[in-house]
Design a protein around this motif. Structure first.
Motif, mmCIF file in Angstrom:
data_model
loop_
_atom_site.group_PDB
_atom_site.id
_atom_site.type_symbol
_atom_site.label_atom_id
_atom_site.label_comp_id
_atom_site.label_asym_id
_atom_site.label_seq_id
_atom_site.Cartn_x
_atom_site.Cartn_y
_atom_site.Cartn_z
ATOM 1 N N PRO A 143 0.851 -1.095 0.334
ATOM 2 C CA PRO A 143 0.055 -0.300 -0.203
ATOM 3 C C PRO A 143 0.790 1.617 -0.412
ATOM 4 O O PRO A 143 -0.256 2.090 -0.389
ATOM 5 C CB PRO A 143 -0.900 -0.098 1.165
ATOM 6 N N ILE A 144 1.654 1.083 1.175
ATOM 7 C CA ILE A 144 3.280 2.319 0.413
ATOM 8 C C ILE A 144 3.568 2.700 -0.711
ATOM 9 O O ILE A 144 3.828 3.439 -1.164
ATOM 10 C CB ILE A 144 3.875 2.542 2.099
ATOM 11 N N ARG A 145 3.804 1.393 -0.896
ATOM 12 C CA ARG A 145 5.002 2.082 -2.846
ATOM 13 C C ARG A 145 3.324 2.077 -3.453
ATOM 14 O O ARG A 145 4.111 3.348 -4.163
ATOM 15 C CB ARG A 145 4.697 0.547 -3.379
ATOM 16 N N ILE A 146 1.997 2.007 -3.356
ATOM 17 C CA ILE A 146 0.871 2.922 -3.944
ATOM 18 C C ILE A 146 0.016 4.324 -4.272
ATOM 19 O O ILE A 146 0.956 4.963 -4.754
ATOM 20 C CB ILE A 146 -0.779 1.703 -4.107
ATOM 21 N N MET A 147 0.632 4.489 -3.119
ATOM 22 C CA MET A 147 0.435 6.132 -2.111
ATOM 23 C C MET A 147 1.780 6.453 -2.795
ATOM 24 O O MET A 147 1.999 7.888 -3.318
ATOM 25 C CB MET A 147 0.401 5.952 -0.353
ATOM 26 N N ASP A 148 3.094 5.637 -2.573
ATOM 27 C CA ASP A 148 3.882 6.543 -3.190
ATOM 28 C C ASP A 148 3.989 7.121 -4.938
ATOM 29 O O ASP A 148 4.563 8.010 -5.242
ATOM 30 C CB ASP A 148 5.505 5.850 -3.179
ATOM 31 N N ARG A 149 3.281 5.982 -5.782
ATOM 32 C CA ARG A 149 3.740 6.325 -6.700
ATOM 33 C C ARG A 149 2.862 7.414 -7.676
ATOM 34 O O ARG A 149 2.710 8.307 -7.939
ATOM 35 C CB ARG A 149 3.237 5.077 -8.149
ATOM 36 N N HIS A 151 1.574 10.008 -5.454
ATOM 37 C CA HIS A 151 1.846 11.240 -5.336
ATOM 38 C C HIS A 151 3.409 11.369 -6.096
ATOM 39 O O HIS A 151 3.991 12.643 -6.252
ATOM 40 C CB HIS A 151 2.745 11.446 -3.419
ATOM 41 N N GLY A 152 4.069 11.315 -7.179
ATOM 42 C CA GLY A 152 4.357 10.896 -7.858
ATOM 43 C C GLY A 152 6.492 11.149 -7.618
ATOM 44 O O GLY A 152 7.027 11.522 -7.839
ATOM 45 N N GLY A 153 6.204 10.039 -6.289
ATOM 46 C CA GLY A 153 7.114 9.566 -5.594
ATOM 47 C C GLY A 153 7.805 10.312 -4.821
ATOM 48 O O GLY A 153 7.644 11.487 -4.398
ATOM 49 N N MET A 154 8.459 9.925 -3.476
ATOM 50 C CA MET A 154 9.465 10.167 -3.097
ATOM 51 C C MET A 154 10.068 11.217 -3.304
ATOM 52 O O MET A 154 10.969 11.267 -4.561
ATOM 53 C CB MET A 154 10.138 9.830 -2.195
ATOM 54 N N GLN A 155 10.038 12.740 -3.100
ATOM 55 C CA GLN A 155 11.298 13.898 -2.966
ATOM 56 C C GLN A 155 11.453 14.987 -1.577
ATOM 57 O O GLN A 155 10.987 13.996 -0.639
ATOM 58 C CB GLN A 155 9.738 14.690 -4.114
ATOM 59 N N GLY A 156 12.369 15.531 -2.161
ATOM 60 C CA GLY A 156 12.728 16.389 -0.955
ATOM 61 C C GLY A 156 14.474 16.450 -1.396
ATOM 62 O O GLY A 156 14.968 15.228 -1.581
ATOM 63 N N PRO A 157 14.528 17.893 -0.438
ATOM 64 C CA PRO A 157 16.134 17.803 0.406
ATOM 65 C C PRO A 157 17.301 16.696 0.710
ATOM 66 O O PRO A 157 16.074 15.844 1.139
ATOM 67 C CB PRO A 157 16.210 19.273 1.027
ATOM 68 N N ARG A 187 1.328 4.939 12.693
ATOM 69 C CA ARG A 187 0.511 5.117 11.775
ATOM 70 C C ARG A 187 1.041 4.923 10.423
ATOM 71 O O ARG A 187 1.997 4.210 10.348
ATOM 72 C CB ARG A 187 0.921 7.066 11.957
ATOM 73 N N PHE A 188 0.627 5.171 8.921
ATOM 74 C CA PHE A 188 1.043 4.951 8.052
ATOM 75 C C PHE A 188 2.266 5.425 7.520
ATOM 76 O O PHE A 188 2.570 6.465 8.709
ATOM 77 C CB PHE A 188 0.167 5.117 6.691
#
Length: 203
Positions: A143-149, A151-157, A187-188
């Motif tokens: 489920p977390i991999r699905i949510m990551d996708r 949202h366009g993947g993990m981003q940030g500095p 939590r998720f």
């Protein structure tokens, strides 16, 4: 500076919702590049961010240069002087930072910088040690991999990475001793939420 999404910023909305209700002086421990401070500032009297990483501090200064009610501190929360009673915080927030510090020392210090009736909100990471920890982590993987996708993947500095040392059971044990009445919930995104309202002085 742009906003972005990752497993930490996923919780920003509910932290901002708390500021909309309670306002006051807010401390963000481990503020990083200041994105959460930027989101909190319109709803708080003052927001203070502290982070020991010089590169993150400079990014935060750039991001928040035009925001008048923000104070930034480049330093270690555990060595920060305890503020006077008038300058203590109505809300203390700590997102993915507690596991970088000594658990018990940090919880004690967070209590000390809060006003009576103030709120502590920690989004934290725990180590997987028990069978139930590993089972839950495994069930969340897809489920977390699905949510990551989504949202366009993990981003940030780029930020300092540290592996959590304590399990959620060990964190709850320390919390029960130091912050009686605090609630720690899984939590998720492999995170937990620690929420606590500091008792008011009855004397």
């Amino acid at each position: 500076m742009d906003t972005y999404w990752n497993h930490n910023t996923a919780f920003h909305e509910e932290l901002v919702d708390n500021a909309k209700i309670h306002g006051g002086r807010v401390l963000d421990i481990g503020c990083g590049d200041g994105l959460l401070l930027q989101r909190l500032a319109p709803f708080a009297q003052q927001v203070v961010g502290i982070d020991p990483d010089s590169k993150s501090f400079e990014r935060a200064r750039t991001r928040l240069a035009a925001v008048s009610n923000v104070t930034l501190i480049n330093g270690d929360f555990l060595t920060m002087p305890i503020p006077s009673h008038e300058e203590r915080f109505s809300t203390v927030i700590c997102v993915a930072t507690l596991h970088h510090m000594d658990l018990r020392s940090a919880l004690v210090k967070m209590n000390q910088v809060l006003v009576p009736g103030g709120r502590l909100l920690i989004i934290g990471l725990a180590a997987d040690k028990s069978m139930i920890d590993f089972i839950i982590a495994g069930l969340l993987l897809l489920p977390i991999r699905i949510m990551d996708r989504a949202h366009g993947g993990m981003q940030g500095p780029n930020v300092r990475i540290a592996e959590p040392k304590e399990s959620i059971k060990e964190i709850r044990q320390a919390v029960n001793e130091i912050l009686p009445g605090a609630i720690v919930r899984r939590r998720f995104y492999y995170r937990y939420l620690l929420s606590w309202v500091k008792p008011t002085d009855t004397h």
